[in-house]
Design a protein around this motif. Structure first.
Motif, PDB file in Angstrom:
ATOM      1  N   PHE A   1      91.582 -61.709 -64.310  1.00 57.23           N
ATOM      2  CA  PHE A   1      90.990 -60.667 -65.140  1.00 57.23           C
ATOM      3  C   PHE A   1      89.588 -61.140 -65.509  1.00 57.23           C
ATOM      4  O   PHE A   1      89.463 -62.144 -66.203  1.00 57.23           O
ATOM      5  CB  PHE A   1      91.826 -60.445 -66.387  1.00 57.23           C
ATOM      6  CG  PHE A   1      93.223 -59.990 -66.102  1.00 57.23           C
ATOM      7  CD1 PHE A   1      94.216 -60.917 -65.799  1.00 57.23           C
ATOM      8  CD2 PHE A   1      93.548 -58.652 -66.095  1.00 57.23           C
ATOM      9  CE1 PHE A   1      95.510 -60.503 -65.517  1.00 57.23           C
ATOM     10  CE2 PHE A   1      94.837 -58.228 -65.813  1.00 57.23           C
ATOM     11  CZ  PHE A   1      95.818 -59.149 -65.524  1.00 57.23           C
ATOM     12  N   ILE A   2      88.564 -60.450 -65.058  1.00 60.11           N
ATOM     13  CA  ILE A   2      87.198 -60.917 -65.290  1.00 60.11           C
ATOM     14  C   ILE A   2      86.326 -59.783 -65.801  1.00 60.11           C
ATOM     15  O   ILE A   2      86.701 -58.613 -65.724  1.00 60.11           O
ATOM     16  CB  ILE A   2      86.573 -61.487 -64.006  1.00 60.11           C
ATOM     17  CG1 ILE A   2      86.471 -60.402 -62.923  1.00 60.11           C
ATOM     18  CG2 ILE A   2      87.380 -62.673 -63.481  1.00 60.11           C
ATOM     19  CD1 ILE A   2      85.664 -60.822 -61.740  1.00 60.11           C
TER      20      ILE A   2
ATOM     21  N   TYR B   1      91.273 -60.148 -46.346  1.00 57.69           N
ATOM     22  CA  TYR B   1      91.424 -58.694 -46.418  1.00 57.69           C
ATOM     23  C   TYR B   1      91.442 -58.254 -47.878  1.00 57.69           C
ATOM     24  O   TYR B   1      91.833 -59.015 -48.766  1.00 57.69           O
ATOM     25  CB  TYR B   1      92.743 -58.258 -45.774  1.00 57.69           C
ATOM     26  CG  TYR B   1      92.800 -58.340 -44.272  1.00 57.69           C
ATOM     27  CD1 TYR B   1      93.168 -59.506 -43.615  1.00 57.69           C
ATOM     28  CD2 TYR B   1      92.514 -57.218 -43.486  1.00 57.69           C
ATOM     29  CE1 TYR B   1      93.237 -59.574 -42.230  1.00 57.69           C
ATOM     30  CE2 TYR B   1      92.590 -57.267 -42.102  1.00 57.69           C
ATOM     31  CZ  TYR B   1      92.952 -58.452 -41.481  1.00 57.69           C
ATOM     32  OH  TYR B   1      93.033 -58.504 -40.112  1.00 57.69           O
ATOM     33  N   LYS B   2      91.060 -57.003 -48.112  1.00 59.31           N
ATOM     34  CA  LYS B   2      91.192 -56.367 -49.429  1.00 59.31           C
ATOM     35  C   LYS B   2      92.037 -55.114 -49.256  1.00 59.31           C
ATOM     36  O   LYS B   2      91.818 -54.330 -48.315  1.00 59.31           O
ATOM     37  CB  LYS B   2      89.818 -56.001 -49.993  1.00 59.31           C
ATOM     38  CG  LYS B   2      89.869 -55.267 -51.339  1.00 59.31           C
ATOM     39  CD  LYS B   2      88.467 -55.039 -51.855  1.00 59.31           C
ATOM     40  CE  LYS B   2      88.473 -54.374 -53.231  1.00 59.31           C
ATOM     41  NZ  LYS B   2      88.603 -52.918 -53.139  1.00 59.31           N
ATOM     42  N   GLN B   3      92.983 -54.920 -50.182  1.00 62.88           N
ATOM     43  CA  GLN B   3      93.854 -53.765 -50.125  1.00 62.88           C
ATOM     44  C   GLN B   3      93.783 -52.996 -51.441  1.00 62.88           C
ATOM     45  O   GLN B   3      94.000 -53.568 -52.510  1.00 62.88           O
ATOM     46  CB  GLN B   3      95.302 -54.175 -49.836  1.00 62.88           C
ATOM     47  CG  GLN B   3      96.246 -53.009 -49.613  1.00 62.88           C
ATOM     48  CD  GLN B   3      97.631 -53.455 -49.173  1.00 62.88           C
ATOM     49  OE1 GLN B   3      98.074 -54.553 -49.488  1.00 62.88           O
ATOM     50  NE2 GLN B   3      98.338 -52.610 -48.423  1.00 62.88           N
ATOM     51  N   ASP B   4      93.488 -51.716 -51.340  1.00 64.08           N
ATOM     52  CA  ASP B   4      93.497 -50.832 -52.499  1.00 64.08           C
ATOM     53  C   ASP B   4      94.856 -50.142 -52.564  1.00 64.08           C
ATOM     54  O   ASP B   4      95.547 -50.018 -51.538  1.00 64.08           O
ATOM     55  CB  ASP B   4      92.388 -49.800 -52.400  1.00 64.08           C
ATOM     56  CG  ASP B   4      91.001 -50.435 -52.540  1.00 64.08           C
ATOM     57  OD1 ASP B   4      90.049 -49.927 -51.920  1.00 64.08           O
ATOM     58  OD2 ASP B   4      90.896 -51.444 -53.257  1.00 64.08           O
ATOM     59  N   PRO B   5      95.262 -49.663 -53.740  1.00 68.88           N
ATOM     60  CA  PRO B   5      96.581 -49.041 -53.885  1.00 68.88           C
ATOM     61  C   PRO B   5      96.789 -47.892 -52.900  1.00 68.88           C
ATOM     62  O   PRO B   5      95.924 -47.027 -52.756  1.00 68.88           O
ATOM     63  CB  PRO B   5      96.568 -48.545 -55.327  1.00 68.88           C
ATOM     64  CG  PRO B   5      95.626 -49.449 -56.033  1.00 68.88           C
ATOM     65  CD  PRO B   5      94.560 -49.770 -55.026  1.00 68.88           C
ATOM     66  N   GLY B   6      97.926 -47.887 -52.198  1.00 67.88           N
ATOM     67  CA  GLY B   6      98.264 -46.811 -51.285  1.00 67.88           C
ATOM     68  C   GLY B   6      97.519 -46.830 -49.974  1.00 67.88           C
ATOM     69  O   GLY B   6      97.620 -45.870 -49.200  1.00 67.88           O
ATOM     70  N   GLU B   7      96.789 -47.907 -49.710  1.00 73.91           N
ATOM     71  CA  GLU B   7      96.026 -47.983 -48.466  1.00 73.91           C
ATOM     72  C   GLU B   7      96.365 -49.252 -47.703  1.00 73.91           C
ATOM     73  O   GLU B   7      97.025 -50.156 -48.214  1.00 73.91           O
ATOM     74  CB  GLU B   7      94.529 -47.936 -48.762  1.00 73.91           C
ATOM     75  CG  GLU B   7      94.094 -46.646 -49.439  1.00 73.91           C
ATOM     76  CD  GLU B   7      92.588 -46.589 -49.652  1.00 73.91           C
ATOM     77  OE1 GLU B   7      92.154 -45.696 -50.401  1.00 73.91           O
ATOM     78  OE2 GLU B   7      91.873 -47.428 -49.073  1.00 73.91           O
ATOM     79  N   GLY B   8      95.903 -49.304 -46.451  1.00 68.34           N
ATOM     80  CA  GLY B   8      96.106 -50.512 -45.659  1.00 68.34           C
ATOM     81  C   GLY B   8      95.028 -51.538 -45.965  1.00 68.34           C
ATOM     82  O   GLY B   8      93.972 -51.209 -46.512  1.00 68.34           O
TER      83      GLY B   8
ATOM     84  N   VAL C   1      87.794 -54.272 -57.703  1.00 67.02           N
ATOM     85  CA  VAL C   1      89.203 -54.254 -58.095  1.00 67.02           C
ATOM     86  C   VAL C   1      90.087 -54.008 -56.874  1.00 67.02           C
ATOM     87  O   VAL C   1      89.801 -53.155 -56.043  1.00 67.02           O
ATOM     88  CB  VAL C   1      89.450 -53.160 -59.159  1.00 67.02           C
ATOM     89  CG1 VAL C   1      90.935 -52.885 -59.318  1.00 67.02           C
ATOM     90  CG2 VAL C   1      88.824 -53.551 -60.476  1.00 67.02           C
ATOM     91  N   GLY C   2      91.163 -54.771 -56.782  1.00 70.73           N
ATOM     92  CA  GLY C   2      92.108 -54.607 -55.682  1.00 70.73           C
ATOM     93  C   GLY C   2      92.895 -55.881 -55.472  1.00 70.73           C
ATOM     94  O   GLY C   2      92.848 -56.805 -56.287  1.00 70.73           O
TER      95      GLY C   2
ATOM     96  N   LEU D   1      92.901 -58.672 -58.427  1.00 73.25           N
ATOM     97  CA  LEU D   1      91.647 -58.795 -59.183  1.00 73.25           C
ATOM     98  C   LEU D   1      91.428 -57.558 -60.048  1.00 73.25           C
ATOM     99  O   LEU D   1      91.446 -56.433 -59.544  1.00 73.25           O
ATOM    100  CB  LEU D   1      90.476 -58.978 -58.226  1.00 73.25           C
ATOM    101  CG  LEU D   1      89.087 -59.091 -58.876  1.00 73.25           C
ATOM    102  CD1 LEU D   1      89.019 -60.320 -59.776  1.00 73.25           C
ATOM    103  CD2 LEU D   1      87.987 -59.138 -57.819  1.00 73.25           C
ATOM    104  N   THR D   2      91.226 -57.802 -61.331  1.00 73.43           N
ATOM    105  CA  THR D   2      90.882 -56.734 -62.277  1.00 73.43           C
ATOM    106  C   THR D   2      89.514 -57.049 -62.853  1.00 73.43           C
ATOM    107  O   THR D   2      89.278 -58.159 -63.311  1.00 73.43           O
ATOM    108  CB  THR D   2      91.915 -56.651 -63.405  1.00 73.43           C
ATOM    109  OG1 THR D   2      93.213 -56.439 -62.844  1.00 73.43           O
ATOM    110  CG2 THR D   2      91.579 -55.508 -64.351  1.00 73.43           C
ATOM    111  N   VAL D   3      88.620 -56.075 -62.823  1.00 72.97           N
ATOM    112  CA  VAL D   3      87.266 -56.243 -63.340  1.00 72.97           C
ATOM    113  C   VAL D   3      87.066 -55.304 -64.520  1.00 72.97           C
ATOM    114  O   VAL D   3      87.183 -54.078 -64.373  1.00 72.97           O
ATOM    115  CB  VAL D   3      86.207 -55.951 -62.259  1.00 72.97           C
ATOM    116  CG1 VAL D   3      84.804 -56.127 -62.833  1.00 72.97           C
ATOM    117  CG2 VAL D   3      86.412 -56.850 -61.045  1.00 72.97           C
TER     118      VAL D   3
END
Lengths: 114, 112
Positions: B12-13, B35-42, B84-85, B108-110
């Motif tokens: 949390f930053i 990789y980065k993943q957002d909610p509901g995505e690949g 965020v992700g 990660l939460t910004v």
């Protein structure tokens, strides 16, 4: 440039049923890999297809099978569904050769087994 | 199945801060990917690393391939809300040709 596409987006099945998920690779790619992602976990490798053959397989039972077509698209089949098969199923495509580790993912199919 | 050890599990930053995360394995890999993943995505590929000791940047992101070939690091500078992700490391090569082995992810939460 079309990316990786998957269908359907969501699917609800009953325990014991069979399901087929579909994937079209990114334009120019010839290799397709399938992954299972449980909630809160990283993706787990199921298998990879190249030249219409299974090239490598992860630690998944024979209930999980696949196919690759001449146009490089692929299907994932799961038989005798269990509650534990509920997950996000991801398809990734890549180009065979030295850069084949760079895999590009589709949006996934969310499978719910009740 | 085998997974890489990724830390921290969550962060949390404040917006503008720098972020560091890492990934370790008991096995040697020839390639490390982030990789980065957002909610509901690949997952979306951010950076690929091919040589031990290699340092590669992609905008505000910098990743390093550990000298032992058993670890990798990702840094994000001057974080923004869209960072965020969930960030995943993945290893490939060696005896796992064609297969990516993923870590458990760093959430990660910004805060603006």
């Amino acid at each position: 440039d079309a990316g990786v596409t998957q269908s359907p987006t969501h699917l609800i099945k009953t325990r014991g049923q069979q399901v087929t998920l579909r994937c079209s690779p990114k334009s120019g790619h010839d290799t397709v890999s399938w992954y299972q992602q449980a909630l809160g976990q990283g993706p787990q490798f199921i298998f990879q297809y190249y030249e219409e053959e299974e090239r490598q397989r992860g630690n998944f039972p024979d209930r999980f099978s696949g196919h690759q077509f001449p146009n490089y698209s692929s299907e994932l089949n799961v038989n005798a569904l269990l509650l534990g098969d509920s997950a996000l199923y991801l398809c990734a495509s890549s180009l065979s050769g030295s850069d084949s580790y760079e895999q590009y993912f589709g949006p996934g199919t969310r499978l719910t087994v009740t | 199945g085998q997974q890489l050890n990724q830390s921290p599990q969550s962060m949390f930053i404040q917006e503008g801060e720098d972020v560091s995360m890492n990934c370790t394995s008991s096995s040697i890999f020839n390639t490390w990917l982030w990789y980065k993943q957002d909610p509901g995505e690949g997952p979306v590929l951010l950076i690929a690393l091919y040589k031990a000791g290699e340092l590669t940047s992609n905008g505000r992101l910098t990743a390093q391939f550990g000298i032992t070939r058993k670890d990798s690091f990702l840094n994000i500078s001057a974080s923004i809300p869209s960072d965020v992700g969930i960030y995943f490391c993945a290893g490939a090569g060696g005896t796992s040709y064609g297969k990516l082995t993923f870590g458990q992810g760093t959430i990660l939460t910004v805060h603006p």
